[in-house]
Structure formats: C-alpha cells, structure tokens
Design a protein around this motif. Structure first.
Motif, PDB file in Angstrom:
ATOM      1  N   GLY A  25       0.410 -15.074  -5.639  1.00  0.00           N
ATOM      2  CA  GLY A  25       0.039 -14.273  -6.798  1.00  0.00           C
ATOM      3  C   GLY A  25       1.194 -14.056  -7.753  1.00  0.00           C
ATOM      4  O   GLY A  25       2.210 -14.741  -7.703  1.00  0.00           O
ATOM      5  N   PRO A  50       1.623  -7.214  -7.244  1.00  0.00           N
ATOM      6  CA  PRO A  50       0.476  -6.310  -7.151  1.00  0.00           C
ATOM      7  C   PRO A  50       0.079  -6.116  -5.680  1.00  0.00           C
ATOM      8  O   PRO A  50       0.276  -7.016  -4.855  1.00  0.00           O
ATOM      9  N   LEU A  51      -0.496  -4.974  -5.371  1.00  0.00           N
ATOM     10  CA  LEU A  51      -0.776  -4.560  -3.998  1.00  0.00           C
ATOM     11  C   LEU A  51      -1.509  -5.604  -3.152  1.00  0.00           C
ATOM     12  O   LEU A  51      -1.038  -5.982  -2.085  1.00  0.00           O
ATOM     13  N   TYR A  52      -2.665  -6.062  -3.597  1.00  0.00           N
ATOM     14  CA  TYR A  52      -3.458  -6.993  -2.798  1.00  0.00           C
ATOM     15  C   TYR A  52      -2.694  -8.296  -2.549  1.00  0.00           C
ATOM     16  O   TYR A  52      -2.676  -8.827  -1.435  1.00  0.00           O
ATOM     17  N   GLU A  53      -2.061  -8.817  -3.595  1.00  0.00           N
ATOM     18  CA  GLU A  53      -1.313 -10.066  -3.481  1.00  0.00           C
ATOM     19  C   GLU A  53      -0.107  -9.895  -2.554  1.00  0.00           C
ATOM     20  O   GLU A  53       0.217 -10.778  -1.766  1.00  0.00           O
ATOM     21  N   ARG A  55       0.147  -7.777  -0.030  1.00  0.00           N
ATOM     22  CA  ARG A  55      -0.332  -7.705   1.360  1.00  0.00           C
ATOM     23  C   ARG A  55      -0.656  -9.092   1.908  1.00  0.00           C
ATOM     24  O   ARG A  55      -0.392  -9.395   3.064  1.00  0.00           O
ATOM     25  N   THR A  56      -1.232  -9.940   1.076  1.00  0.00           N
ATOM     26  CA  THR A  56      -1.533 -11.310   1.487  1.00  0.00           C
ATOM     27  C   THR A  56      -0.244 -12.072   1.773  1.00  0.00           C
ATOM     28  O   THR A  56      -0.132 -12.772   2.779  1.00  0.00           O
ATOM     29  N   LYS A  59       1.296 -10.928   5.066  1.00  0.00           N
ATOM     30  CA  LYS A  59       0.524 -11.436   6.202  1.00  0.00           C
ATOM     31  C   LYS A  59       0.802 -12.919   6.451  1.00  0.00           C
ATOM     32  O   LYS A  59       0.954 -13.348   7.587  1.00  0.00           O
ATOM     33  N   GLU A  75       6.660  -4.467   3.861  1.00  0.00           N
ATOM     34  CA  GLU A  75       6.752  -3.559   2.727  1.00  0.00           C
ATOM     35  C   GLU A  75       8.116  -2.886   2.754  1.00  0.00           C
ATOM     36  O   GLU A  75       8.568  -2.423   3.812  1.00  0.00           O
TER      37      GLU A  75
END
Length: 81
Positions: A25, A50-53, A55-56, A59, A75
């Motif tokens: 992202g 950005p948050l969602y990206e 976290r991906t 992971k 994080e």
C-alpha cells in the motif's frame, strides 16, 4: 500507523525498505536509522502507512527472510514526550 522493521541487513537502503512496504500500500514515510559516526545503517527503520495496509504489511513481512536476514516487523510503540 507507525511500523518498526528490525534486524534489517546493514546493506538495505531506505529506497529498498520503502519498496518492500509499498507492495502492501501507500508508504507515507520511510526512515532508515543511520549511525551518526559511521553513516551506516543500524539495521532498523520506521515506516508509516494507513492502518489497514500497515496491518497487512506487518502480517506478511514479520519473520520473512530479506537480503539474508529474518526481519521483525511490528507496530512501533509511541514514546512519551
């Protein structure tokens, strides 16, 4: 979200680090921490996404072997001001 990537190869450049995370992202910022005396990488850096990206990316990249090193990605903890 601010991410810390540790155990990076000392040869990894800031551009390579940014490109690695850009696969997941938008990279808002990327800073490879350098030793002030030697000018060489200290083996860790900070990335903001950005948050969602983020976290991906965490992971998918945590414990992945990059340039001969198994990197640690999580994080970043906020430091008190």
């Amino acid at each position: 979200m601010k991410i810390i990537a540790r155990n990076l190869s000392r040869e990894t450049t800031e551009e390579e680090l940014k490109a690695l995370f850009a696969e997941f992202g938008v990279v808002q910022s990327c800073t490879l921490v350098m030793d002030k005396e030697t000018g060489k990488s200290k083996g860790f850096g900070f990335i903001e996404m950005p948050l969602y990206e983020a976290r991906t990316a965490i992971k998918r990249l945590n414990t992945k072997r990059i340039a001969g090193s198994v990197i640690r990605v999580k994080e970043a903890e906020e430091t008190p001001k």
